[in-house]
Motif scaffolding. Sequence first.
Motif, PDB file in Angstrom:
ATOM      1  N   TYR A  13       0.765  -1.164  -0.101  1.00 14.27           N
ATOM      2  CA  TYR A  13      -0.001  -0.104   0.053  1.00 14.27           C
ATOM      3  C   TYR A  13       0.788   1.329  -0.032  1.00 14.27           C
ATOM      4  O   TYR A  13       2.107   1.105   0.285  1.00 14.27           O
ATOM      5  N   LYS A  14       0.217   2.422  -0.634  1.00 11.98           N
ATOM      6  CA  LYS A  14       1.243   3.669  -0.296  1.00 11.98           C
ATOM      7  C   LYS A  14       1.438   3.835   1.187  1.00 11.98           C
ATOM      8  O   LYS A  14       0.670   3.947   2.053  1.00 11.98           O
ATOM      9  N   PRO A  15       2.786   4.301   1.192  1.00 17.28           N
ATOM     10  CA  PRO A  15       3.385   4.560   2.536  1.00 17.28           C
ATOM     11  C   PRO A  15       2.896   5.752   2.909  1.00 17.28           C
ATOM     12  O   PRO A  15       2.658   6.660   2.453  1.00 17.28           O
ATOM     13  N   LYS A  16       2.499   6.002   4.501  1.00 11.08           N
ATOM     14  CA  LYS A  16       2.305   7.225   4.963  1.00 11.08           C
ATOM     15  C   LYS A  16       3.466   8.002   5.126  1.00 11.08           C
ATOM     16  O   LYS A  16       3.179   9.143   5.207  1.00 11.08           O
ATOM     17  N   SER A  17       4.494   7.604   5.496  1.00 16.76           N
ATOM     18  CA  SER A  17       5.565   8.205   5.343  1.00 16.76           C
ATOM     19  C   SER A  17       6.860   7.433   4.922  1.00 16.76           C
ATOM     20  O   SER A  17       6.776   6.114   4.701  1.00 16.76           O
ATOM     21  N   CYS A  18       8.054   8.230   4.376  1.00 17.49           N
ATOM     22  CA  CYS A  18       9.086   7.448   3.802  1.00 17.49           C
ATOM     23  C   CYS A  18       9.931   6.599   5.117  1.00 17.49           C
ATOM     24  O   CYS A  18      10.395   7.534   6.045  1.00 17.49           O
ATOM     25  N   LEU A  22      11.558   9.825   6.678  1.00 13.36           N
ATOM     26  CA  LEU A  22      10.319   9.770   7.584  1.00 13.36           C
ATOM     27  C   LEU A  22       9.671  11.310   7.058  1.00 13.36           C
ATOM     28  O   LEU A  22       8.524  11.706   7.710  1.00 13.36           O
ATOM     29  N   SER A  23       9.656  11.429   5.808  1.00 12.70           N
ATOM     30  CA  SER A  23       8.716  12.515   4.893  1.00 12.70           C
ATOM     31  C   SER A  23       7.377  12.151   4.949  1.00 12.70           C
ATOM     32  O   SER A  23       7.426  10.950   4.378  1.00 12.70           O
ATOM     33  N   THR A  24       6.470  12.826   4.644  1.00 14.39           N
ATOM     34  CA  THR A  24       5.039  12.339   4.505  1.00 14.39           C
ATOM     35  C   THR A  24       4.719  12.819   3.019  1.00 14.39           C
ATOM     36  O   THR A  24       3.524  12.604   2.684  1.00 14.39           O
ATOM     37  N   ALA A  25       5.646  13.211   2.343  1.00 14.01           N
ATOM     38  CA  ALA A  25       5.633  13.807   1.081  1.00 14.01           C
ATOM     39  C   ALA A  25       5.671  12.784  -0.060  1.00 14.01           C
ATOM     40  O   ALA A  25       6.565  12.667  -0.800  1.00 14.01           O
ATOM     41  N   LYS A  50       1.795  17.189  -7.185  1.00 19.03           N
ATOM     42  CA  LYS A  50       0.780  16.196  -6.562  1.00 19.03           C
ATOM     43  C   LYS A  50       1.346  14.920  -6.902  1.00 19.03           C
ATOM     44  O   LYS A  50       1.393  13.946  -6.079  1.00 19.03           O
ATOM     45  N   TYR A  51       1.839  14.571  -8.145  1.00 22.05           N
ATOM     46  CA  TYR A  51       2.154  13.319  -8.800  1.00 22.05           C
ATOM     47  C   TYR A  51       3.549  13.011  -9.471  1.00 22.05           C
ATOM     48  O   TYR A  51       4.415  14.197  -9.518  1.00 22.05           O
ATOM     49  N   GLN A  52       4.118  11.929  -9.451  1.00 17.86           N
ATOM     50  CA  GLN A  52       5.442  11.835  -9.851  1.00 17.86           C
ATOM     51  C   GLN A  52       5.200  11.312 -11.236  1.00 17.86           C
ATOM     52  O   GLN A  52       4.660  10.117 -11.552  1.00 17.86           O
ATOM     53  N   CYS A  69       9.013   9.179  -2.751  1.00 21.04           N
ATOM     54  CA  CYS A  69       9.189  10.176  -1.930  1.00 21.04           C
ATOM     55  C   CYS A  69       9.520  11.457  -2.347  1.00 21.04           C
ATOM     56  O   CYS A  69      10.797  11.448  -3.146  1.00 21.04           O
ATOM     57  N   LYS A  70       9.028  12.558  -2.339  1.00 22.08           N
ATOM     58  CA  LYS A  70       9.321  13.840  -2.826  1.00 22.08           C
ATOM     59  C   LYS A  70      10.671  14.580  -2.143  1.00 22.08           C
ATOM     60  O   LYS A  70      11.286  15.267  -2.659  1.00 22.08           O
ATOM     61  N   ALA A  71      10.869  14.049  -0.928  1.00 22.62           N
ATOM     62  CA  ALA A  71      11.973  14.504  -0.161  1.00 22.62           C
ATOM     63  C   ALA A  71      13.262  14.024  -0.276  1.00 22.62           C
ATOM     64  O   ALA A  71      14.159  14.727  -0.850  1.00 22.62           O
ATOM     65  N   CYS A  72      13.467  12.467  -0.581  1.00 21.69           N
ATOM     66  CA  CYS A  72      14.788  11.774  -0.853  1.00 21.69           C
ATOM     67  C   CYS A  72      14.765  11.380  -2.123  1.00 21.69           C
ATOM     68  O   CYS A  72      15.908  10.832  -2.171  1.00 21.69           O
TER      69      CYS A  72
END
Length: 89
Positions: A13-18, A22-25, A50-52, A69-72
Amino acid sequence: MSLPLPSPYVVKYKPKSCPQCLSTAISTYVFGYPDEVVVADQQLPALEQKYQIGGCSIQQGEFAKSWHCKACGMDFYKKNNNVYREQAK
């Protein structure tokens, strides 16, 4: 001490955080060529927030890129249930 993550990182499933940063993006991968209306109206930058954007070709194989993950920049994969197999003759 944290354990190294398997590569590719496979989830159901889609992770809530990385788990790495630990980013939620977390964004969802979308594949295909952008609609002419989207390109003409310059809506692509808003979609990219919003999307990759995954490119034009849909991935084939055992695992498919599903989230990012948009952060890392870590990619998350999902088991691909649409694997094409040769039919036995």
